[in-house]
Write a protein that holds these residues in place. Sequence first.
Motif, short mmCIF file in Angstrom:
data_model
loop_
_atom_site.label_atom_id
_atom_site.label_comp_id
_atom_site.label_asym_id
_atom_site.label_seq_id
_atom_site.Cartn_x
_atom_site.Cartn_y
_atom_site.Cartn_z
N LEU A 1 0.81 -1.23 0.00
CA LEU A 1 0.00 0.00 0.00
C LEU A 1 0.84 1.28 0.00
N GLU A 2 2.10 1.17 -0.35
CA GLU A 2 2.86 2.40 -0.61
C GLU A 2 2.23 3.10 -1.81
N ARG A 3 1.54 2.31 -2.67
CA ARG A 3 0.73 2.86 -3.75
C ARG A 3 -0.73 2.54 -3.43
N PRO A 4 -1.65 3.44 -3.71
CA PRO A 4 -3.06 3.21 -3.34
C PRO A 4 -3.65 1.98 -4.03
N HIS A 5 -4.43 1.24 -3.29
CA HIS A 5 -5.18 0.09 -3.80
C HIS A 5 -6.54 0.08 -3.11
N TYR A 6 -7.55 -0.43 -3.81
CA TYR A 6 -8.80 -0.73 -3.13
C TYR A 6 -8.73 -2.19 -2.72
N GLY A 7 -9.60 -2.60 -1.81
CA GLY A 7 -9.50 -3.90 -1.18
C GLY A 7 -9.33 -5.08 -2.12
N VAL B 1 -4.25 -13.98 0.63
CA VAL B 1 -4.90 -13.60 1.88
C VAL B 1 -6.40 -13.69 1.65
N ASP B 2 -7.12 -14.24 2.60
CA ASP B 2 -8.57 -14.34 2.51
C ASP B 2 -9.19 -12.97 2.77
N GLY B 3 -10.25 -12.67 2.05
CA GLY B 3 -10.94 -11.40 2.23
C GLY B 3 -11.45 -11.20 3.65
N ASN B 4 -11.85 -12.29 4.30
CA ASN B 4 -12.32 -12.21 5.68
C ASN B 4 -11.20 -11.85 6.65
N THR B 5 -9.98 -12.00 6.22
CA THR B 5 -8.82 -11.59 7.01
C THR B 5 -8.42 -10.17 6.63
N LEU B 6 -8.42 -9.89 5.33
CA LEU B 6 -7.89 -8.61 4.85
C LEU B 6 -8.75 -7.41 5.24
N TYR B 7 -10.04 -7.47 5.01
CA TYR B 7 -10.86 -6.27 5.24
C TYR B 7 -10.87 -5.81 6.70
N PRO B 8 -11.02 -6.72 7.66
CA PRO B 8 -10.91 -6.27 9.06
C PRO B 8 -9.52 -5.72 9.38
N LEU B 9 -8.49 -6.31 8.77
CA LEU B 9 -7.12 -5.83 8.99
C LEU B 9 -6.96 -4.41 8.45
N LEU B 10 -7.50 -4.14 7.27
CA LEU B 10 -7.42 -2.78 6.71
C LEU B 10 -8.10 -1.77 7.62
N ARG B 11 -9.27 -2.12 8.14
CA ARG B 11 -9.97 -1.21 9.05
C ARG B 11 -9.16 -0.98 10.33
N ARG B 12 -8.56 -2.05 10.84
CA ARG B 12 -7.75 -1.92 12.06
C ARG B 12 -6.52 -1.05 11.82
N THR C 1 -15.61 7.81 -6.09
CA THR C 1 -16.99 7.62 -6.54
C THR C 1 -17.15 7.99 -8.02
N GLU C 2 -16.03 8.10 -8.74
CA GLU C 2 -16.08 8.49 -10.16
C GLU C 2 -16.59 7.36 -11.05
N GLU C 3 -16.40 6.11 -10.62
CA GLU C 3 -16.85 4.98 -11.42
C GLU C 3 -18.24 4.55 -10.95
N ALA C 4 -18.85 3.63 -11.68
CA ALA C 4 -20.21 3.18 -11.35
C ALA C 4 -20.28 2.62 -9.93
N ARG C 5 -19.21 1.96 -9.51
CA ARG C 5 -19.19 1.33 -8.19
C ARG C 5 -18.17 2.07 -7.32
N PRO C 6 -18.61 2.70 -6.25
CA PRO C 6 -17.66 3.40 -5.37
C PRO C 6 -16.66 2.42 -4.76
N ARG C 7 -15.41 2.86 -4.69
CA ARG C 7 -14.36 2.01 -4.13
C ARG C 7 -13.56 2.81 -3.11
N LYS C 8 -13.22 2.14 -2.03
CA LYS C 8 -12.42 2.76 -0.98
C LYS C 8 -10.96 2.39 -1.22
N PHE C 9 -10.15 3.41 -1.47
CA PHE C 9 -8.72 3.20 -1.72
C PHE C 9 -7.95 3.42 -0.43
#
Length: 114
Positions: free
Chosen positions: A27-33, A47-58, A71-79
């Motif tokens: 993540l030195e470069r932006p990525h969405y989940g 890495v399993d998504g069930n591991t990654l997403y809580p880790l990102l929030r933490r 929010t520029e694309e049809a589906r908003p993404r959190k980078f």
Amino acid sequence: MKDDELLAGHLQELRRGTVVLACLSTLERPHYGYALLETLEKSGFPVDGNTLYPLLRRLEKQGLLTSEWNTEEARPRKFYQVSADGLAVLERMTREWRVLDDAIRALGQGEHHE
């Protein structure tokens, strides 16, 4: 086979201990989940998504990551991207990883000091 299960458990434990290092490094470069999941997997670090997403929030809550919604694309993404504090932690963790790697190599070659 019992040995395979035993090894799988130890490998999972080893990866769990290094997933923060892998995420901060990536993540030195932006990525969405989902893109982060794909990047890690392509690099040989699945890495399993069930591991990654809580880790990102933490990590974000700890101030090691910043996030921004696109929010520029049809589906908003959190980078996510590593913060200044996250870079400092990444640097220290990378140094420690190298020290541990050197120590394991030395032990394997019988170069331990008493």
